[in-house]
Design a protein around this motif. Sequence first.
Motif, PDB file in Angstrom:
ATOM      1  N   PHE A  85     -13.979  21.620  24.444  1.00  0.00           N
ATOM      2  CA  PHE A  85     -13.838  20.397  23.659  1.00  0.00           C
ATOM      3  C   PHE A  85     -14.477  19.223  24.394  1.00  0.00           C
ATOM      4  CE2 PHE A  85      -9.924  22.585  21.972  1.00  0.00           C
ATOM      5  CZ  PHE A  85     -10.411  22.768  20.699  1.00  0.00           C
ATOM      6  N   PHE A  86     -14.149  19.068  25.674  1.00  0.00           N
ATOM      7  CA  PHE A  86     -14.657  17.937  26.442  1.00  0.00           C
ATOM      8  C   PHE A  86     -16.176  17.973  26.560  1.00  0.00           C
ATOM      9  CE2 PHE A  86     -15.899  15.611  30.206  1.00  0.00           C
ATOM     10  CZ  PHE A  86     -15.193  14.426  30.060  1.00  0.00           C
ATOM     11  N   ASN A  89     -18.152  17.227  23.331  1.00  0.00           N
ATOM     12  CA  ASN A  89     -18.150  15.789  23.067  1.00  0.00           C
ATOM     13  C   ASN A  89     -19.081  15.043  24.005  1.00  0.00           C
ATOM     14  OD1 ASN A  89     -16.330  14.758  20.992  1.00  0.00           O
ATOM     15  ND2 ASN A  89     -14.767  15.883  22.087  1.00  0.00           N
ATOM     16  N   THR A 129     -10.521  15.007  22.880  1.00  0.00           N
ATOM     17  CA  THR A 129     -10.263  16.377  23.301  1.00  0.00           C
ATOM     18  C   THR A 129      -8.814  16.746  23.004  1.00  0.00           C
ATOM     19  OG1 THR A 129     -11.945  16.235  25.018  1.00  0.00           O
ATOM     20  CG2 THR A 129     -10.311  17.972  25.264  1.00  0.00           C
TER      21      THR A 129
END
Length: 176
Positions: A85-86, A89, A129
């Motif tokens: 997720f991090f 992004n 996140t």
Amino acid sequence: MSLLKKLDTRFGDNTLWQFIKFNLVSFSITLLQLALANLLPLIFDSVAAKLPPFLRQVFRPDTLFEGTSPYVVDGVVTWGYVLPFFLSNFIANLYGYYVNMKTTFRGKGSRGGLVAYLLILTALILFSTWLQGWITARLSATTFAALARTLAAMAAGLVQVAVLFPLEKYVLFKKE
């Protein structure tokens, strides 16, 4: 001359036109982010290292998962869950920073502005996140399970547009 170039020549620095261009760039950012959000778990799912204590309060297994999860070790969420997720992004938004600087706002970035952007982006991404993880966890037990990561990434993208457009237009690439 293409339609976009004609419109860009005619409307240039008009805020509405910049918002439209920002959203067109955001669409490409979203495509990159969605691809990464779905591909990066293939790399990081096996990472079982626990999150550091300061992140454990943000990424709590009791709020992210119902029941057991392969992303929880000894009651702590792992990097294998957070990193896809991090990173999706972070990578997508760095791409967006440069594209928006060059094409949407036609500004010049400064070293200080980039540092400020990276700090704000990191905080925004940590929130996004967490939001993606929370949404994915909620959808994983529903009929939308197959789309959970995609829907979560889209929700995070909406939050980011609400923060990043004004930041880039009125602070980072503001015309003097």
